[in-house]
Write a protein that holds these residues in place. Structure first.
Motif, PDB file in Angstrom:
ATOM      1  N   SER A 165       0.801  -1.226   0.000  1.00 51.71           N
ATOM      2  CA  SER A 165       0.000   0.000   0.000  1.00 51.71           C
ATOM      3  C   SER A 165       0.836   1.278   0.000  1.00 51.71           C
ATOM      4  O   SER A 165       0.441   2.273  -0.610  1.00 51.71           O
ATOM      5  CB  SER A 165      -0.991   0.001   1.167  1.00 51.71           C
ATOM      6  OG  SER A 165      -0.313  -0.082   2.398  1.00 51.71           O
ATOM      7  N   GLY A 166       1.989   1.263   0.683  1.00 51.44           N
ATOM      8  CA  GLY A 166       2.822   2.469   0.704  1.00 51.44           C
ATOM      9  C   GLY A 166       3.276   2.821  -0.707  1.00 51.44           C
ATOM     10  O   GLY A 166       3.180   3.974  -1.149  1.00 51.44           O
ATOM     11  N   ALA A 167       3.753   1.802  -1.432  1.00 54.64           N
ATOM     12  CA  ALA A 167       4.264   2.035  -2.791  1.00 54.64           C
ATOM     13  C   ALA A 167       3.128   2.427  -3.732  1.00 54.64           C
ATOM     14  O   ALA A 167       3.282   3.316  -4.584  1.00 54.64           O
ATOM     15  CB  ALA A 167       4.976   0.786  -3.299  1.00 54.64           C
ATOM     16  N   ILE A 168       1.969   1.773  -3.585  1.00 58.29           N
ATOM     17  CA  ILE A 168       0.833   2.101  -4.470  1.00 58.29           C
ATOM     18  C   ILE A 168       0.375   3.545  -4.197  1.00 58.29           C
ATOM     19  O   ILE A 168       0.147   4.331  -5.115  1.00 58.29           O
ATOM     20  CB  ILE A 168      -0.347   1.115  -4.248  1.00 58.29           C
ATOM     21  CG1 ILE A 168       0.065  -0.319  -4.578  1.00 58.29           C
ATOM     22  CG2 ILE A 168      -1.554   1.537  -5.085  1.00 58.29           C
ATOM     23  CD1 ILE A 168      -0.992  -1.374  -4.234  1.00 58.29           C
ATOM     24  N   ARG A 169       0.265   3.861  -2.900  1.00 54.24           N
ATOM     25  CA  ARG A 169      -0.156   5.223  -2.516  1.00 54.24           C
ATOM     26  C   ARG A 169       0.783   6.271  -3.112  1.00 54.24           C
ATOM     27  O   ARG A 169       0.349   7.263  -3.689  1.00 54.24           O
ATOM     28  CB  ARG A 169      -0.145   5.307  -0.981  1.00 54.24           C
ATOM     29  CG  ARG A 169      -0.475   6.654  -0.398  1.00 54.24           C
ATOM     30  CD  ARG A 169       0.079   6.744   1.024  1.00 54.24           C
ATOM     31  NE  ARG A 169       1.532   6.674   1.033  1.00 54.24           N
ATOM     32  CZ  ARG A 169       2.267   6.205   2.061  1.00 54.24           C
ATOM     33  NH1 ARG A 169       1.676   5.735   3.134  1.00 54.24           N
ATOM     34  NH2 ARG A 169       3.584   6.200   1.989  1.00 54.24           N
ATOM     35  N   ASP A 170       2.099   6.023  -2.996  1.00 53.13           N
ATOM     36  CA  ASP A 170       3.062   7.000  -3.514  1.00 53.13           C
ATOM     37  C   ASP A 170       2.984   7.107  -5.033  1.00 53.13           C
ATOM     38  O   ASP A 170       3.125   8.186  -5.605  1.00 53.13           O
ATOM     39  CB  ASP A 170       4.489   6.619  -3.077  1.00 53.13           C
ATOM     40  CG  ASP A 170       4.661   6.767  -1.568  1.00 53.13           C
ATOM     41  OD1 ASP A 170       3.774   7.366  -0.916  1.00 53.13           O
ATOM     42  OD2 ASP A 170       5.676   6.268  -1.026  1.00 53.13           O
ATOM     43  N   ARG A 171       2.766   5.962  -5.708  1.00 50.83           N
ATOM     44  CA  ARG A 171       2.658   5.993  -7.173  1.00 50.83           C
ATOM     45  C   ARG A 171       1.437   6.809  -7.605  1.00 50.83           C
ATOM     46  O   ARG A 171       1.492   7.596  -8.551  1.00 50.83           O
ATOM     47  CB  ARG A 171       2.560   4.544  -7.686  1.00 50.83           C
ATOM     48  CG  ARG A 171       2.496   4.398  -9.200  1.00 50.83           C
ATOM     49  CD  ARG A 171       3.816   4.741  -9.886  1.00 50.83           C
ATOM     50  NE  ARG A 171       4.938   3.965  -9.374  1.00 50.83           N
ATOM     51  CZ  ARG A 171       5.269   2.732  -9.768  1.00 50.83           C
ATOM     52  NH1 ARG A 171       4.557   2.143 -10.703  1.00 50.83           N
ATOM     53  NH2 ARG A 171       6.313   2.116  -9.259  1.00 50.83           N
ATOM     54  N   ILE A 172       0.332   6.624  -6.879  1.00 51.77           N
ATOM     55  CA  ILE A 172      -0.880   7.392  -7.222  1.00 51.77           C
ATOM     56  C   ILE A 172      -0.621   8.886  -7.004  1.00 51.77           C
ATOM     57  O   ILE A 172      -1.019   9.730  -7.814  1.00 51.77           O
ATOM     58  CB  ILE A 172      -2.096   6.911  -6.387  1.00 51.77           C
ATOM     59  CG1 ILE A 172      -2.496   5.496  -6.803  1.00 51.77           C
ATOM     60  CG2 ILE A 172      -3.285   7.863  -6.542  1.00 51.77           C
ATOM     61  CD1 ILE A 172      -3.593   4.861  -5.957  1.00 51.77           C
ATOM     62  N   ALA A 173       0.097   9.204  -5.924  1.00 50.29           N
ATOM     63  CA  ALA A 173       0.386  10.617  -5.646  1.00 50.29           C
ATOM     64  C   ALA A 173       1.226  11.223  -6.768  1.00 50.29           C
ATOM     65  O   ALA A 173       1.042  12.374  -7.157  1.00 50.29           O
ATOM     66  CB  ALA A 173       1.089  10.750  -4.300  1.00 50.29           C
TER      67      ALA A 173
ATOM     68  N   ASP B 216       1.614   9.865 -10.076  1.00 50.28           N
ATOM     69  CA  ASP B 216       1.109   9.710 -11.451  1.00 50.28           C
ATOM     70  C   ASP B 216      -0.399   9.870 -11.579  1.00 50.28           C
ATOM     71  O   ASP B 216      -0.937   9.750 -12.679  1.00 50.28           O
ATOM     72  CB  ASP B 216       1.480   8.304 -11.990  1.00 50.28           C
ATOM     73  CG  ASP B 216       2.982   8.090 -12.018  1.00 50.28           C
ATOM     74  OD1 ASP B 216       3.714   9.094 -11.901  1.00 50.28           O
ATOM     75  OD2 ASP B 216       3.420   6.935 -12.146  1.00 50.28           O
ATOM     76  N   GLY B 217      -1.082  10.040 -10.487  1.00 47.81           N
ATOM     77  CA  GLY B 217      -2.547  10.169 -10.559  1.00 47.81           C
ATOM     78  C   GLY B 217      -3.275   8.845 -10.513  1.00 47.81           C
ATOM     79  O   GLY B 217      -4.476   8.794 -10.281  1.00 47.81           O
ATOM     80  N   GLN B 218      -2.553   7.751 -10.755  1.00 51.49           N
ATOM     81  CA  GLN B 218      -3.125   6.409 -10.640  1.00 51.49           C
ATOM     82  C   GLN B 218      -1.978   5.396 -10.592  1.00 51.49           C
ATOM     83  O   GLN B 218      -0.827   5.753 -10.849  1.00 51.49           O
ATOM     84  CB  GLN B 218      -4.064   6.085 -11.798  1.00 51.49           C
ATOM     85  CG  GLN B 218      -3.397   6.120 -13.167  1.00 51.49           C
ATOM     86  CD  GLN B 218      -4.373   5.764 -14.283  1.00 51.49           C
ATOM     87  OE1 GLN B 218      -5.518   6.151 -14.261  1.00 51.49           O
ATOM     88  NE2 GLN B 218      -3.895   5.003 -15.257  1.00 51.49           N
ATOM     89  N   ALA B 219      -2.291   4.164 -10.244  1.00 50.94           N
ATOM     90  CA  ALA B 219      -1.241   3.130 -10.198  1.00 50.94           C
ATOM     91  C   ALA B 219      -1.805   1.847 -10.792  1.00 50.94           C
ATOM     92  O   ALA B 219      -2.949   1.473 -10.510  1.00 50.94           O
ATOM     93  CB  ALA B 219      -0.809   2.876  -8.755  1.00 50.94           C
TER      94      ALA B 219
END
Ligand SMILES: Cc1cc2nc3c(=O)[nH]c(=O)nc-3n(C[C@H](O)[C@H](O)[C@H](O)COP(=O)(O)OP(=O)(O)OC[C@H]3O[C@@H](n4cnc5c(N)ncnc54)[C@H](O)[C@@H]3O)c2cc1C
Length: 433
Positions: free
Chosen positions: A265-273, A275-278
């Motif tokens: 979740s940490g990595a997914i959350r940061d990717r969304i922050a 790129d706007g999505q993951a």
């Protein structure tokens, strides 16, 4: 409505001035209180809720996972970018010492098949009861329904059912938790108050959380709540490679949640922050290699539909079949090569993390840079004020890593406050004033 009556706590001659104040009765605050009280300090512990350890008790509902028995190197790596700082806590209170401390409270522990460590009955309540009993024996005074609201004229301000009180002590430990499950007490309201006192606070963000995928109504109505028990999940790295991790997760009404999702979740959350999505990739058949999957997809199926073929040859049915249909275009589904690839790495676009209040824990909080170098948790901007637990800017997956670090940081803050009081000559050889 709270009365705005001003009642200084120190006005009664009979009650001695508290010598250390701990605010927050979660695992971090209770641990700080234990160290201080065992060191001969009179501790007053304040909490906004009617009783201590609400989140700790909730953690016990699903089977309290208190620490982990994996080798130290693997354990320490779970704290990612903040490993070095967290290791200072772990060095002083190792996962093994966590277990011994629990045993000392009269509670047995066992190691599950995954290496996770649980109290013998998997519950938090007996452990919390024994702990609170120990703290009362040590003389800790509990002040429930006392919500700290900041400072005024150098004193701590608490809103209580009887009105406002002010209090102060030679050392203060703040262990106010993160910002998830606000109804259990940790609402993150402290963040602007500390920032206003020149403490560097990183924005509080969800961690160990689910994500929204914006399912179609068709998929959501059929599969919300369905567990995926044999799958693997991965997020592409900067080079496009995907490291899959096996585990389990659940399809929710809006997206995905569960232990495997939390782990990433940490990595997914940061990717969304960023790129706007993951896009995550789901291996729906982690026990079959890609060659075998392709062979089975290509195998002649006679008059059988493709769906029945996938079910009989590869066991793909129910929510797995639903996911394929949801995430794969019609043409790709009909193309054996693309279908086989999708079975091993189905792309799923995640749009946003679920709200922080739903998360198991939160990231962000008081930055380590705002703390003194000694690892005691003392705020540089507020000498004599220490912080502990989830309100500090570290994060970890579920697996007992959260509680272990909360205990360790609570001990560090308790010890730091004790040393501070001793240095300030405010503790006279352990005799109460
Ligand atoms: C559903 C769920 C399951 C979990 N399961 C596990 C698990 O199995 N293993 C694991 O390691 N971790 C687990 N966790 C995480 C773990 O419970 C937390 O990381 C841990 O409780 C944080 O401890 P803390 O002392 O820092 O904060 P908290 O436990 O949140 O305690 C903070 C305390 O501060 C008080 N407070 C806050 N603001 C104020 C204020 N202004 N004035 C006065 N008091 C205030 C709150 O009332 C609260 O009592 C789980 C969490 C959840 C939500």
């Amino acid at each position: 409505m709270l009365a705005s009556r001003f009642r200084p706590l120190t006005m009664s001659i009979a009650s001695p001035t508290p010598r250390a104040i701990v605010i927050g009765g979660g695992p971090a605050g209770l641990m700080a209180a234990e160290v201080l009280a065992a060191g001969g300090v009179q501790v007053d512990l304040y909490d906004a809720m009617a009783s201590s350890g609400r989140k700790f008790l909730l953690a016990g509902k699903g089977g309290m996972n208190i620490t982990h028995a994996e080798p130290y190197e693997a354990f320490a790596s779970r704290y990612g970018a903040r490993r070095a700082e967290v290791e200072r806590w772990l060095a002083a209170f190792t996962p093994q010492q966590v277990r011994e401390w629990i045993h000392d409270l009269g509670i047995d522990t066992f190691v599950g098949s995954s290496g996770r460590v649980f109290p013998a009955d998997m519950k938090a309540a007996p452990l919390l009861r024994a702990w609170l009993h120990r703290l009362r024996e040590l003389g800790v005074r509990f002040h429930m329904r006392h919500r700290w609201t900041g400072w005024r004229d150098g004193q701590l301000v608490f809103a209580t059912p009887e009105g406002e009180i002010l209090s102060q002590a030679g050392a203060v430990v703040l262990a106010l938790g993160g910002a998830s499950w606000a109804r259990l007490g940790s609402d993150g309201a402290w963040a602007p108050w500390l920032a206003g006192r020149k403490v560097d606070v990183a924005p509080l963000v969800p961690m160990n959380c689910g994500f929204d995928a914006d399912w179609s109504e068709y998929f959501s109505s059929r599969h919300a709540g369905a567990p995926l028990t044999t799958v693997a999940l991965g997020l592409a790295d900067a080079q496009g490679g995907v490291a899959f991790r096996k585990g389990q997760f659940v399809v929710s009404g809006t997206g995905i949640e569960g232990s495997l999702v939390y782990a990433l979740s940490g990595a997914i959350r940061d990717r969304i922050a960023e790129d706007g999505q993951a896009t995550v990739f789901i291996d729906l058949l982690p026990d079959h290699d890609a060659r075998r999957v392709l062979d089975e997809v290509m195998r002649p199926r006679g008059s059988r539909s493709l769906s029945s073929h996938l079910q009989s040859r590869l066991g793909v049915s129910g929510v797995k079949a639903g996911l394929l249909r949801e995430c794969l275009g019609k043409d790709d589904f009909a193309d054996p090569g693309k279908l086989a690839r999708a079975l091993k790495a189905l792309p799923l676009v995640l749009k946003r993390p679920r709200p922080i209040d739903e998360a198991i824990s939160s990231g962000g909080g008081v930055r380590f840079e705002a703390l003194d170098e000694k690892g005691s948790g003392m705020l540089r901007a507020l000498p004599g004020v220490f912080v502990a637990g989830e309100m500090i800017d570290w994060e970890a997956p579920t697996g007992g890593y959260l509680l272990t670090a909360c205990f360790g940081s609570g001990r560090a803050a308790g010890q730091g406050a004790l040393d501070w009081l001793r240095r300030s000559d405010k503790v006279k050889q352990g005799t109460p004033s």
